[in-house]
Design a protein around this motif. Structure first.
Motif, PDB file in Angstrom:
ATOM      1  N   ILE A 450       0.974  -1.308   0.003  1.00 44.86           N
ATOM      2  CA  ILE A 450       0.097  -0.015   0.130  1.00 44.86           C
ATOM      3  C   ILE A 450       0.791   1.381  -0.115  1.00 44.86           C
ATOM      4  O   ILE A 450       0.543   2.304  -0.892  1.00 44.86           O
ATOM      5  N   LEU A 626      -6.381   3.104  -4.735  1.00 43.30           N
ATOM      6  CA  LEU A 626      -5.799   1.929  -3.725  1.00 43.30           C
ATOM      7  C   LEU A 626      -7.010   1.053  -3.328  1.00 43.30           C
ATOM      8  O   LEU A 626      -6.990  -0.055  -3.406  1.00 43.30           O
ATOM      9  N   PHE A 630      -7.226  -2.629  -3.947  1.00 43.93           N
ATOM     10  CA  PHE A 630      -6.866  -3.757  -3.060  1.00 43.93           C
ATOM     11  C   PHE A 630      -8.268  -4.581  -2.512  1.00 43.93           C
ATOM     12  O   PHE A 630      -8.373  -5.293  -1.604  1.00 43.93           O
TER      13      PHE A 630
END
Length: 702
Positions: A450, A626, A630
Motif C-alpha cells: 500500500i 488504492l 486492494f
C-alpha cells in the motif's frame, strides 16, 4: 482465398450464442434477464443483447496516396467501391458500416464552424504563428473557394445531414465534389451482413485544420479496437507520416496500433535498388524508434515500442478478389494485373493473393481485436458460463458430501453424536482462527504494498504534471498563442487519466493477486489437516480442491480482480476518475486555460497556468485508486469464510441436530438419504458430461 475477417467475427458471435444456448439447455444459466434477477448469473438474453449492441471499430489513418482507398476496397468490400483519395484539406471523415440498403449520409459543418472557416480564410498565411496555424489558413481558403459552386444554397445545408445514393459519394469526398467544402463526415451504409456491428473509419489527413473534424477523429481513434496506420513503401515514414504519428497515434491505446507498409512491390521490384520485405520493415522500425526518441514522447514510445510493421500490397489483394472479367474489362486493372504477374512470375489469383501478404496483415488485425475486443465480447461471457457450470458441480459435490455425512451419522451409534458435535465445534473454532490468521497475514503482506502503491500513483501524477509544466514554461514562448501548446497539454491530461493511472492501478492490483496466490496454498494445507482430524468421514480433499480451484479461477478469469467492472454499490474505474480527477481538470484547469490570454503579461499567464498544474499534484488523492486495487483481498477472505463456515461447518451442525431429532426413524431416513444420493450421483455424472461438452464448444469458439 481465406475467409473475410468480418465473416469470421459474425461466425464467432453465432458460436457464442450456440455456446450460451447449450448452457441454457443444461440449466447452467437462465434464458431471460428476469430469471437471472438477484442470481448474479449472466443470461442468454444479456449475451445476445451485448452481441447486437457491440460495435467493432477499426480506424484507418495515413497520408494521401498511400493506398488507403485500395486497402479499404480490399479489406472491407472485396470490390473496387471507394473512389481515389481527395486532398488532405478537404478530406472528410468516412465511416463504413452495415445498412439494409446501399446509401450514404453526409453531415455538414454548422453555421458557427463555417463562419470560423470564413474568418480564417480572410487571414494571410504570413500571419500564421506556426505551421499548424498556417495549415488552418490554407485549408480555410481552399474550402471557401470550393464552396462557390454551392452559390446561395450553401447556408441551407449548414448544420444538417443529407442522405444520398451511393453513386453520389464522389460529390462529398472527391476533390471537385459539389459538397466537399462543407462536408464534415460521411457514413457509408453497405448491405453486407458481415458489416453488422462493424465500423471502419477512414480518418482525414494529418494536422487536420478543422477543429470539429479533428475532435471527431480523436473520438473515433480513442474508442477504436484497432488502429491501422498505412504507409507508402516508396517513401515509408517520411515527414508527413511522422506528423500523423505525433498528431493521431497518441490517442490510441497500447496494443491497438498496426503499421502496414503498402505497395511494398515498388521497392521490392525496383531495378536500380531492390529491397526485400525485411529491409523495408527494418527501415520503418528504425525510423519509428528514431522519431519517438527525437520527440521524447513517452506516450508514443509506449504505444509503438513493439509495433512490427507488415509489408503488403492492397492492390494485389484486391486483384485476387475481383472477378477476372472485371479485371480484363478495365484498362487500369488489366495493366496492374499484368505488371504484378510479370514482376513476381505468377499467373493465378491464388498466387497474387499469396504475394500480397494480406493474410499476414489480417492475422495481425485479428490478434489485436482478440486482445482488445475478445476479452469483453467473448471471454467474459464464456468465463461467466463456465463459472456457472463449476458452481453447479461444486454445489452438487457439497450436497453429496453432506448427504454422505448424514448417512454416516444415521448409521453411527447414538453415543457417537456427542463426540461428533464436539469435533464440529472445535473444527469451527480452528477454521475461524486460520481464516483470521490468513486475513492478518494478507494485511501484513499488503501493508508495504500500500505504501509503495501510494507513492507509485503520486509519482505517476507528478511526472505528468512535470511534463505539462515543461510545456508551459519552455515551449510557450512570448510570441506564441496559447493554442500552440493547448493540444499538448490536453493530450497529456487525457493520457494521464485514461492510461497512466489506469495501468499503474492495474499493476498494483496484479501485485495483490500474486501475493494472494502465493499465500493461499499454505492456508489450504492447514485447513485440510483440520478437516482430516475433526471430520474423518468427510470428503475433505474434494472440498478443499474445489474451493482452491474456484479462488484461482476467480483470480485469473473473472471480475473479482477487475477494477473496471464492479458490483452494485462499489465504485467503478470511470466513477473514481470522473469524481476525483476529471473534476480538477475540467472545472478548474481547463476553465482557467481558456481565459489565460486575458491577463496582461505573458509571464503572468505562465505563472497562472503553472499554478493550476501544480494544484493537480497537490490535490490528487490516491485513496480511491488504492481501494479499487486492494478490494480483491477482502473478497477472498469473505469467500473463504463463507465457504468453510457458512457452507460446510454450520450445515453439518444443523444436520447433526436434525439427525438427533429423528433417532426413532433412522431406517426410513437412511433409505431416503440413499435414494437422494443416487439422484445426486447421477446428476454429478450428467454435469461432468456437460462440462466436457461445453469445454469442446469452448475449444471451437477459441
Amino acid at each position: 482465398m481465406e475467409h473475410n475477417l468480418f465473416e469470421e467475427l459474425q461466425a464467432k458471435k453465432q458460436q457464442l450464442i450456440a455456446f450460451a444456448t447449450k448452457a441454457v439447455e443444461y440449466g447452467w444459466i437462465p434464458k431471460t434477464k428476469e430469471e437471472a434477477t438477484n442470481k448474479g448469473i449472466i443470461s442468454l438474453e444479456e449475451i445476445k443483447e451485448k452481441i447486437e449492441k457491440d460495435t467493432l471499430t477499426i480506424g484507418v489513418i495515413g497520408q494521401m496516396k498511400c493506398g488507403k482507398s485500395t486497402f479499404l476496397n480490399s479489406f472491407v468490400f472485396k470490390d473496387n467501391v471507394l473512389p481515389a483519395a481527395t486532398t488532405p484539406m478537404t478530406a472528410a471523415l468516412s465511416v463504413i458500416t452495415y445498412g439494409e440498403k446501399e446509401h450514404i449520409v453526409a453531415e455538414f459543418y454548422t453555421a458557427d464552424e463555417w463562419a470560423e472557416q470564413k474568418m480564417q480564410a480572410l487571414r494571410e498565411e504570413s500571419e500564421a504563428t506556426d505551421t499548424l496555424d498556417a495549415s488552418k489558413i490554407k485549408a480555410a481558403k481552399e474550402l471557401v473557394s470550393k464552396a462557390n459552386k454551392l452559390g446561395t444554397s450553401l447556408d441551407s445545408y449548414l448544420g444538417k445531414t443529407k442522405e444520398d445514393s451511393f453513386n453520389q459519394l464522389i460529390e462529398y469526398v472527391g476533390a471537385e465534389g459539389k459538397y466537399v467544402s462543407i462536408t464534415k463526415s460521411v457514413t457509408i451504409y453497405y448491405p453486407n451482413e458481415c458489416l453488422k456491428g462493424v465500423e471502419v473509419v477512414d480518418t482525414p489527413g494529418f494536422n487536420d485544420p478543422i477543429v470539429s473534424r479533428e475532435e471527431r477523429t480523436k473520438a473515433f481513434l480513442a474508442k477504436a479496437d484497432v488502429v491501422i496506420m498505412m504507409l507508402y513503401a516508396g517513401r515509408p515514414f517520411d515527414a508527413t507520416d511522422r506528423d500523423i504519428i505525433f498528431k493521431n497515434v497518441r490517442q490510441c491505446g497500447i496494443g491497438k496500433v498496426l503499421v502496414g507498409i503498402n505497395k511494398y512491390d515498388i521497392p521490392y521490384c525496383s531495378e536500380t535498388n531492390p529491397e526485400d520485405e525485411n529491409q523495408i520493415k527494418d527501415y520503418v522500425k528504425q525510423e519509428i524508434r528514431k522519431a519517438c526518441r527525437e520527440c521524447n514522447d513517452n506516450t508514443l514510445i509506449e504505444i509503438l515500442n513493439d509495433v512490427e510493421p507488415i509489408p503488403l500490397s492492397a492492390e494485389m489483394a484486391l486483384l485476387s478478389e475481383l472477378p477476372m472479367s472485371k479485371i480484363t474489362s478495365s484498362d487500369s486493372l488489366n495493366f496492374a494485373w499484368k505488371r504484378h504477374c510479370s514482376n513476381f512470375g505468377i499467373s493465378t489469383q491464388k498466387e497474387i493473393y499469396e504475394q500480397s501478404h494480406i493474410t499476414q496483415f489480417i492475422k495481425a488485425v485479428q490478434s489485436v481485436i482478440e486482445n482488445e475486443k475478445g476479452k469483453i465480447l467473448f471471454k467474459k461471457p464464456i468465463n461467466a458460463i463456465l463459472a456457472a457450470g463449476v458452481k453447479l458441480k461444486t454445489d452438487n459435490e457439497d450436497a453429496l458430501n453432506l448427504l454422505s455425512n448424514k448417512i454416516t451419522l444415521l448409521l453411527s451409534p447414538d453415543s457417537d453424536l456427542d463426540e461428533r458435535e464436539e469435533k464440529l465445534s472445535k473444527a469451527k473454532k480452528r477454521l475461524s482462527k486460520k481464516i483470521d490468521y490468513l486475513k492478518e497475514s494478507l494485511n501484513a503482506k499488503t501493508r508495504d504494498l500500500i505504501d509503495d502503491a501510494e507513492q507509485e500513483l503520486e509519482y505517476t501524477v507528478d511526472s505528468s504534471c512535470r511534463k505539462m509544466l515543461n510545456i508551459v514554461q519552455n515551449e510557450w514562448k512570448l510570441w506564441k498563442s496559447f493554442d500552440s501548446i493547448e493540444t499538448k497539454l490536453k493530450d497529456e491530461q487525457q493520457y494521464l487519466v485514461t492510461r497512466k493511472l489506469k495501468y499503474t492501478t492495474k499493476a498494483i492490483s496484479d501485485k495483490i493477486k500474486k501475493t494472494i496466490k502465493n499465500n493461499i496454498p499454505y492456508f489450504f494445507s492447514e485447513t485440510g489437516n483440520i478437516l482430516l482430524k475433526y471430520l474423518p468421514d468427510f470428503n475433505s480433499e474434494e472440498f478443499i480442491e474445489s474451493t482452491q480451484d474456484n479462488i484461482i479461477m476467480e483470480i485469473d478469469t473473472k471480475d473479482l480482480f477487475s477494477f473496471e467492472d464492479s458490483n452494485e454499490g462499489e465504485a467503478t474505474w470511470d466513477e473514481v476518475v470522473g469524481s476525483i480527477f476529471n473534476g480538477i481538470l475540467n472545472t478548474s484547469t481547463l476553465g482557467i486555460w481558456d481565459k489565460t490570454m486575458n491577463y496582461i503579461t505573458h509571464s503572468k499567464n505562465v505563472k497562472v497556468v503553472s499554478e493550476e498544474i501544480n494544484s493537480i499534484s497537490r490535490e490528487f488523492n490516491p485513496e480511491p485508486y488504492l481501494n479499487l486495487a486492494f478490494k480483491s483481498k477482502d473478497k477472498v477472505i469473505e469467500y473463504v469464510r463463507n465457504r468453510f463456515i457458512n457452507e460446510l461447518i454450520e450445515p453439518l451442525q444443523e444436520q447433526l441436530t436434525s439427525v438427533r431429532s429423528k433417532i426413532d426413524d433412522k431406517e426410513q431416513e437412511i433409505r431416503n438419504a440413499e435414494d437422494k444420493r443416487k439422484i445426486l450421483e447421477e446428476r454429478k455424472r450428467d454435469i461432468e458430461k456437460q462440462i466436457e461438452d461445453i469445454q469442446a464448444l469452448q475449444t471451437e469458439l477459441s
